[in-house]
Design a protein around this motif. Structure first.
Motif, PDB file in Angstrom:
ATOM      1  N   VAL A 230       0.844  -1.202   0.000  1.00 44.01           N
ATOM      2  CA  VAL A 230       0.000   0.000   0.000  1.00 44.01           C
ATOM      3  C   VAL A 230       0.878   1.250   0.000  1.00 44.01           C
ATOM      4  CG1 VAL A 230      -1.683   1.333   1.320  1.00 44.01           C
ATOM      5  CG2 VAL A 230      -1.943  -1.146   1.110  1.00 44.01           C
ATOM      6  N   LEU A 231       1.900   1.244   0.850  1.00 43.19           N
ATOM      7  CA  LEU A 231       2.790   2.417   0.892  1.00 43.19           C
ATOM      8  C   LEU A 231       3.479   2.603  -0.461  1.00 43.19           C
ATOM      9  CD1 LEU A 231       4.506   2.104   4.401  1.00 43.19           C
ATOM     10  CD2 LEU A 231       2.356   3.234   3.794  1.00 43.19           C
ATOM     11  N   ALA A 232       3.932   1.504  -1.046  1.00 47.59           N
ATOM     12  CA  ALA A 232       4.653   1.597  -2.332  1.00 47.59           C
ATOM     13  C   ALA A 232       3.760   2.173  -3.425  1.00 47.59           C
ATOM     14  CB  ALA A 232       5.167   0.214  -2.734  1.00 47.59           C
ATOM     15  N   SER A 233       2.478   1.817  -3.391  1.00 49.32           N
ATOM     16  CA  SER A 233       1.598   2.265  -4.470  1.00 49.32           C
ATOM     17  C   SER A 233       1.021   3.660  -4.223  1.00 49.32           C
ATOM     18  CB  SER A 233       0.462   1.263  -4.686  1.00 49.32           C
ATOM     19  OG  SER A 233      -0.365   1.222  -3.551  1.00 49.32           O
ATOM     20  N   GLN A 234       0.975   4.094  -2.971  1.00 47.60           N
ATOM     21  CA  GLN A 234       0.278   5.362  -2.685  1.00 47.60           C
ATOM     22  C   GLN A 234       1.173   6.505  -2.235  1.00 47.60           C
ATOM     23  OE1 GLN A 234      -3.303   5.251  -0.512  1.00 47.60           O
ATOM     24  NE2 GLN A 234      -4.077   3.475  -1.567  1.00 47.60           N
ATOM     25  N   VAL A 235       2.366   6.183  -1.761  1.00 51.27           N
ATOM     26  CA  VAL A 235       3.228   7.258  -1.255  1.00 51.27           C
ATOM     27  C   VAL A 235       4.284   7.569  -2.316  1.00 51.27           C
ATOM     28  CG1 VAL A 235       4.769   7.987   0.597  1.00 51.27           C
ATOM     29  CG2 VAL A 235       2.862   6.443   1.102  1.00 51.27           C
ATOM     30  N   PRO A 236       4.192   8.731  -2.955  1.00 49.36           N
ATOM     31  CA  PRO A 236       5.084   9.031  -4.071  1.00 49.36           C
ATOM     32  C   PRO A 236       6.438   9.597  -3.621  1.00 49.36           C
ATOM     33  CG  PRO A 236       3.537  10.820  -3.785  1.00 49.36           C
ATOM     34  CD  PRO A 236       3.221   9.811  -2.712  1.00 49.36           C
ATOM     35  N   GLY A 237       7.401   9.497  -4.514  1.00 47.75           N
ATOM     36  CA  GLY A 237       8.643  10.242  -4.325  1.00 47.75           C
ATOM     37  C   GLY A 237       9.694   9.547  -3.481  1.00 47.75           C
ATOM     38  N   GLN A 238      10.713  10.334  -3.167  1.00 50.68           N
ATOM     39  CA  GLN A 238      11.866   9.850  -2.398  1.00 50.68           C
ATOM     40  C   GLN A 238      11.484   9.845  -0.920  1.00 50.68           C
ATOM     41  OE1 GLN A 238      14.608   8.893  -3.851  1.00 50.68           O
ATOM     42  NE2 GLN A 238      16.178   8.834  -2.267  1.00 50.68           N
ATOM     43  N   VAL A 239      10.907   8.738  -0.491  1.00 58.01           N
ATOM     44  CA  VAL A 239      10.348   8.656   0.862  1.00 58.01           C
ATOM     45  C   VAL A 239      10.812   7.351   1.493  1.00 58.01           C
ATOM     46  CG1 VAL A 239       8.187   8.473   2.170  1.00 58.01           C
ATOM     47  CG2 VAL A 239       8.303   9.993   0.191  1.00 58.01           C
ATOM     48  N   SER A 240      11.160   7.397   2.764  1.00 57.36           N
ATOM     49  CA  SER A 240      11.449   6.170   3.497  1.00 57.36           C
ATOM     50  C   SER A 240      10.121   5.522   3.889  1.00 57.36           C
ATOM     51  CB  SER A 240      12.260   6.505   4.754  1.00 57.36           C
ATOM     52  OG  SER A 240      12.312   5.376   5.611  1.00 57.36           O
ATOM     53  N   ARG A 241       9.891   4.312   3.400  1.00 57.90           N
ATOM     54  CA  ARG A 241       8.640   3.595   3.690  1.00 57.90           C
ATOM     55  C   ARG A 241       8.981   2.340   4.489  1.00 57.90           C
ATOM     56  NH1 ARG A 241       9.200   4.768  -1.474  1.00 57.90           N
ATOM     57  NH2 ARG A 241       7.822   6.275  -2.450  1.00 57.90           N
ATOM     58  N   THR A 242       8.453   2.226   5.688  1.00 56.20           N
ATOM     59  CA  THR A 242       8.766   1.072   6.525  1.00 56.20           C
ATOM     60  C   THR A 242       7.506   0.560   7.228  1.00 56.20           C
ATOM     61  OG1 THR A 242       9.450   2.614   8.279  1.00 56.20           O
ATOM     62  CG2 THR A 242      11.199   1.641   6.960  1.00 56.20           C
ATOM     63  N   VAL A 243       7.567  -0.731   7.557  1.00 56.04           N
ATOM     64  CA  VAL A 243       6.442  -1.392   8.235  1.00 56.04           C
ATOM     65  C   VAL A 243       7.019  -2.293   9.321  1.00 56.04           C
ATOM     66  CG1 VAL A 243       4.563  -3.064   7.964  1.00 56.04           C
ATOM     67  CG2 VAL A 243       5.030  -1.420   6.128  1.00 56.04           C
ATOM     68  N   GLU A 244       6.358  -2.354  10.451  1.00 57.71           N
ATOM     69  CA  GLU A 244       6.709  -3.359  11.451  1.00 57.71           C
ATOM     70  C   GLU A 244       5.436  -3.969  12.003  1.00 57.71           C
ATOM     71  OE1 GLU A 244       8.531  -1.946  15.099  1.00 57.71           O
ATOM     72  OE2 GLU A 244       7.269  -0.154  15.093  1.00 57.71           O
ATOM     73  N   VAL A 245       5.576  -5.192  12.510  1.00 61.18           N
ATOM     74  CA  VAL A 245       4.470  -5.855  13.193  1.00 61.18           C
ATOM     75  C   VAL A 245       4.909  -6.063  14.642  1.00 61.18           C
ATOM     76  CG1 VAL A 245       3.090  -7.956  13.354  1.00 61.18           C
ATOM     77  CG2 VAL A 245       3.627  -6.977  11.106  1.00 61.18           C
ATOM     78  N   VAL A 246       4.108  -5.570  15.550  1.00 60.72           N
ATOM     79  CA  VAL A 246       4.400  -5.695  16.978  1.00 60.72           C
ATOM     80  C   VAL A 246       3.264  -6.479  17.621  1.00 60.72           C
ATOM     81  CG1 VAL A 246       4.665  -4.409  19.139  1.00 60.72           C
ATOM     82  CG2 VAL A 246       5.692  -3.536  17.033  1.00 60.72           C
ATOM     83  N   GLU A 247       3.618  -7.454  18.453  1.00 60.94           N
ATOM     84  CA  GLU A 247       2.592  -8.282  19.065  1.00 60.94           C
ATOM     85  C   GLU A 247       2.119  -7.720  20.399  1.00 60.94           C
ATOM     86  OE1 GLU A 247       4.133 -12.274  19.284  1.00 60.94           O
ATOM     87  OE2 GLU A 247       3.268 -12.719  17.308  1.00 60.94           O
ATOM     88  N   LYS A 248       0.799  -7.722  20.576  1.00 63.38           N
ATOM     89  CA  LYS A 248       0.206  -7.413  21.877  1.00 63.38           C
ATOM     90  C   LYS A 248       0.094  -8.747  22.620  1.00 63.38           C
ATOM     91  CE  LYS A 248      -3.483  -5.948  19.841  1.00 63.38           C
ATOM     92  NZ  LYS A 248      -4.791  -5.379  19.466  1.00 63.38           N
ATOM     93  N   GLU A 249       0.483  -8.745  23.879  1.00 67.09           N
ATOM     94  CA  GLU A 249       0.398  -9.981  24.664  1.00 67.09           C
ATOM     95  C   GLU A 249      -1.072 -10.339  24.889  1.00 67.09           C
ATOM     96  OE1 GLU A 249       2.740 -12.160  25.676  1.00 67.09           O
ATOM     97  OE2 GLU A 249       0.949 -13.267  26.278  1.00 67.09           O
ATOM     98  N   ARG A 250      -1.462 -11.465  24.327  1.00 70.98           N
ATOM     99  CA  ARG A 250      -2.877 -11.860  24.344  1.00 70.98           C
ATOM    100  C   ARG A 250      -3.423 -11.957  25.770  1.00 70.98           C
ATOM    101  NH1 ARG A 250      -6.073 -14.395  20.273  1.00 70.98           N
ATOM    102  NH2 ARG A 250      -4.332 -14.270  18.818  1.00 70.98           N
ATOM    103  N   SER A 251      -2.591 -12.436  26.702  1.00 68.75           N
ATOM    104  CA  SER A 251      -3.088 -12.685  28.059  1.00 68.75           C
ATOM    105  C   SER A 251      -3.415 -11.403  28.823  1.00 68.75           C
ATOM    106  CB  SER A 251      -2.052 -13.500  28.846  1.00 68.75           C
ATOM    107  OG  SER A 251      -0.864 -12.738  28.988  1.00 68.75           O
ATOM    108  N   CYS A 252      -2.889 -10.269  28.370  1.00 67.70           N
ATOM    109  CA  CYS A 252      -3.170  -9.030  29.114  1.00 67.70           C
ATOM    110  C   CYS A 252      -3.729  -7.932  28.218  1.00 67.70           C
ATOM    111  CB  CYS A 252      -1.941  -8.550  29.888  1.00 67.70           C
ATOM    112  SG  CYS A 252      -0.500  -8.283  28.859  1.00 67.70           S
ATOM    113  N   TYR A 253      -4.247  -8.313  27.040  1.00 71.67           N
ATOM    114  CA  TYR A 253      -4.921  -7.332  26.183  1.00 71.67           C
ATOM    115  C   TYR A 253      -6.384  -7.286  26.607  1.00 71.67           C
ATOM    116  CZ  TYR A 253      -6.807  -5.012  22.064  1.00 71.67           C
ATOM    117  OH  TYR A 253      -7.448  -4.136  21.230  1.00 71.67           O
ATOM    118  N   LEU A 254      -6.822  -6.164  27.116  1.00 66.54           N
ATOM    119  CA  LEU A 254      -8.172  -6.032  27.671  1.00 66.54           C
ATOM    120  C   LEU A 254      -8.993  -5.054  26.855  1.00 66.54           C
ATOM    121  CD1 LEU A 254      -7.259  -5.787  31.472  1.00 66.54           C
ATOM    122  CD2 LEU A 254      -7.779  -7.835  30.121  1.00 66.54           C
ATOM    123  N   LYS A 255     -10.289  -5.274  26.853  1.00 67.85           N
ATOM    124  CA  LYS A 255     -11.224  -4.353  26.200  1.00 67.85           C
ATOM    125  C   LYS A 255     -12.281  -3.955  27.215  1.00 67.85           C
ATOM    126  CE  LYS A 255     -11.774  -7.555  23.017  1.00 67.85           C
ATOM    127  NZ  LYS A 255     -12.279  -8.306  21.855  1.00 67.85           N
ATOM    128  N   GLY A 256     -12.707  -2.728  27.171  1.00 68.81           N
ATOM    129  CA  GLY A 256     -13.690  -2.281  28.156  1.00 68.81           C
ATOM    130  C   GLY A 256     -14.914  -1.696  27.510  1.00 68.81           C
TER     131      GLY A 256
END
Ligand SMILES: O=C(O)C/C(=C\C=C(/O)C(=O)O)C(=O)O
Length: 111
Positions: A85-111
């Motif tokens: 998506v970044l490659a197709s939509q962000v034009p020009g001389q741009v640093s494009r990076t992606v990371e995946v970070v995990e949320k610990e399932r045992s302590c991810y809460l929703k309220g």
């Protein structure tokens, strides 16, 4: 929810509609098959001051915060789809990076 958090150089706003980029990233996350469509959250934050390799080069970085338990292959596929998506939509001389970070399932809460 999986959170897609986009950091970007505000200078990109003259060439790029950030809300459109967020919708495209949301769509790519859904198409990865890893998430329920209703679960994906996106947000973006522009930075005025930044450098890349010591120069004021524009950048865009996506951090996908997902629940733990996916395989390395699944996480790599997600990264590749988001970077596409970044490659197709962000034009020009741009640093494009992606990371995946995990949320610990045992302590991810929703309220
Ligand atoms: O808990 C859920 O199933 C949905 C969810 C988050 C899911 C992820 O982050 C994920 O699948 O990686 C939520 O917050 O509702």
């Amino acid at each position: 929810m999986p959170h897609l958090v986009v950091d970007y150089a505000v200078s990109l706003e003259s060439q790029l509609e950030i809300s459109t980029l967020l919708l495209s990233l949301d769509q790519a996350a859904i198409e990865s098959g890893l998430f329920e469509s209703a679960a994906v959250k996106t947000r973006a934050q522009g930075f005025m001051h930044y450098t890349v390799a010591g120069k004021p080069q524009a950048f865009v970085h996506v951090c996908a915060r997902i629940l733990s338990g996916r395989s390395s292959e699944q996480k790599l596929l997600l990264s590749q789809q988001l970077l596409g998506v970044l490659a197709s939509q962000v034009p020009g001389q741009v640093s494009r990076t992606v990371e995946v970070v995990e949320k610990e399932r045992s302590c991810y809460l929703k309220g």
